[in-house]
Design an enzyme around this catalytic site. Structure first.
Site, short mmCIF file in Angstrom:
data_model
loop_
_atom_site.label_atom_id
_atom_site.label_comp_id
_atom_site.label_asym_id
_atom_site.label_seq_id
_atom_site.Cartn_x
_atom_site.Cartn_y
_atom_site.Cartn_z
N GLY A 90 -0.02 -4.52 0.89
CA GLY A 90 -1.30 -4.30 0.22
C GLY A 90 -1.47 -5.12 -1.03
O GLY A 90 -2.59 -5.46 -1.41
N ASP A 98 -1.55 -6.65 7.90
CA ASP A 98 -2.99 -6.37 7.85
C ASP A 98 -3.59 -6.91 6.56
O ASP A 98 -3.26 -8.01 6.16
CB ASP A 98 -3.24 -4.87 8.03
CG ASP A 98 -2.65 -4.02 6.91
OD1 ASP A 98 -1.69 -4.47 6.25
OD2 ASP A 98 -3.15 -2.89 6.70
N GLU A 123 5.46 -5.66 7.62
CA GLU A 123 4.89 -4.50 8.32
C GLU A 123 5.50 -4.22 9.69
O GLU A 123 5.56 -3.07 10.12
CB GLU A 123 3.37 -4.67 8.45
CG GLU A 123 2.60 -4.47 7.16
CD GLU A 123 2.62 -5.68 6.25
OE1 GLU A 123 2.07 -5.60 5.15
OE2 GLU A 123 3.21 -6.72 6.64
N GLY A 182 0.83 -1.19 0.00
CA GLY A 182 0.00 0.00 0.00
C GLY A 182 0.87 1.25 0.00
O GLY A 182 2.05 1.21 0.36
#
Length: 397
Positions: A130, A161, A153, A76
């Site tokens: 992402g 996530d 992350e 992301g």
């Protein structure tokens, strides 16, 4: 409701009854932006109404030293979220909330796509963060000799996530050092270390479904398009399954994968541990002669202590979630806690992507200082800001 946006960073097209999604942000290794999310979400809805038989997701190659290099999606656009967060104004706060909310809604949409309308994701090149969320919840994930997969992350003060708390605890790799009924430690290992995996590891762990050489990908796409036209005997039939298997390279040796070669150590250190401290103790007990133990301790020492503890707790809670919607709702709470002023996310992004000094100053700086109260604060309900998702997903892993 998510907004609809046109952007050249996503190139959607229809070919016969295949919906093709080309991630087209090569300057950032196809990093996922809010504009891409807002373009993809309504596109997928429209295609389902139009009766597509499959979706095909791929990334645009990037140029390096005059040569074309493959990339799926490097994650992301967390730098944009960082810049919005440090602005400390209403627009910044809105972007930090909207990005994660709409990204997780898209993850849920992909996870709940009907199984007879499979998503085929081409993991040619880098697949991180992402980019994993865009693809791992789809039915088919194709690795190549160029694949580099990771969920790093914890190194930027965040947590795995985009549905990671749902799929990572459900990797069906049984412990080789305890007994066959105990799920092994591979999931915890991947989430906490951000280990980089190749095709062999992904097939071994069941994260990828097929292995296809990169020089066959265009032929694969053509065959899928053809199959969507001719194999129409049942509207509920999967037009991709036989095509993918016909291209799958069965010669790939999974026993040579890093995960296979180090399973005993991975399970010993990461399986069934209640705390990050226990994991460190297990790794230290392997002694200075253990290459795996020493290299893994070095990796973990680079991570945010808060992220490590929050991630392990998230995996425990995610393993008990009834569906991916519950897991994503929890992750949204975690994401918004990560956006608080002074959180490790801002320091992690600064060190990795802004100043690029590689020297984050985590706060708290040690595992001992990360109290249960701090960890619990990442899971507090958000009131009228909650992310609520409904719909039954089909298990893809």
């Amino acid at each position: 409701m998510a907004q609809s946006t046109f952007t050249t960073q996503l190139l959607p097209s229809l070919s016969a009854k295949i919906g093709i999604l080309q991630l087209n942000n090569p300057a950032s290794l196809n990093a996922l932006t809010l504009e891409m999310i807002r373009s993809m979400t309504p596109t997928l809805h429209a295609w389902q109404r139009a009766g597509v038989r499959a979706t095909f997701m791929e990334g645009t190659p990037y140029e390096k030293n005059g040569k074309s290099k493959p990339a799926f999606c490097a994650g992301g656009d967390v730098k944009a979220v960082y810049l919005a967060g440090i602005a400390k104004d209403d627009d910044g706060k809105a972007l930090a909330a909207d990005f994660f909310r709409e990204e997780y809604m898209l993850n849920h949409q992909i996870a709940t796509q009907p199984p007879h309308v499979p998503q085929v994701s081409i993991w040619d090149g880098v697949v991180m963060g992402g980019g994993v969320g865009l693809s791992v919840h789809g039915k088919y994930r194709v690795a190549t000799e160029n694949t580099l997969f990771a969920m790093p992350e914890c190194k930027i003060g965040l947590f795995p996530d985009v549905g990671g708390t749902w799929w990572i605890p459900r990797l069906k790799l049984y412990s080789q050092w305890q007994n066959k009924s105990v799920v092994g430690g591979v999931g915890n290992y991947l989430a906490l270390t951000g280990a980089r995996l190749k095709a062999e590891d992904l097939l071994y762990a069941g994260i990828a479904t097929h292995y296809i050489k990169s020089d066959q990908l265009e032929e694969l796409k053509g065959s899928l398009i053809h199959a969507s036209k001719v194999d129409d005997s049942s509207k509920l039939g999967d037009c991709a399954v036989s095509v993918l298997m016909s291209f799958h390279d069965h010669t790939i040796d999974l026993e040579k994968s890093f995960l296979s070669q180090n399973r005993q150590e991975i399970d010993y250190a990461f399986d069934g541990k209640d705390s990050v401290e226990e994991i460190f103790t297990s790794l230290e007990s392997m002694g200075s002669d253990s290459q795996f133990g020493q290299s893994t301790l070095k990796m973990l020492s680079q991570m945010s202590p808060t992220s490590l503890k929050v991630t392990l707790e998230g995996l425990k809670r995610g393993s008990k979630a009834q569906n991916i919607g519950e897991a994503l709702q929890m992750e949204y709470r975690m994401s918004q806690a990560s956006m608080r002023e002074g959180s490790d996310f801002y320091e992690g992004i600064r060190a990795a992507l802004v100043d690029k000094d590689g020297k984050p100053k985590w706060n708290p700086a040690s595992l001992e200082e990360v109290t249960e109260r701090i960890v619990a604060s990442y899971f507090e309900e958000l009131g009228d800001r909650e992310l609520c998702l409904v719909g039954k997903e089909s298990a893809k892993l």
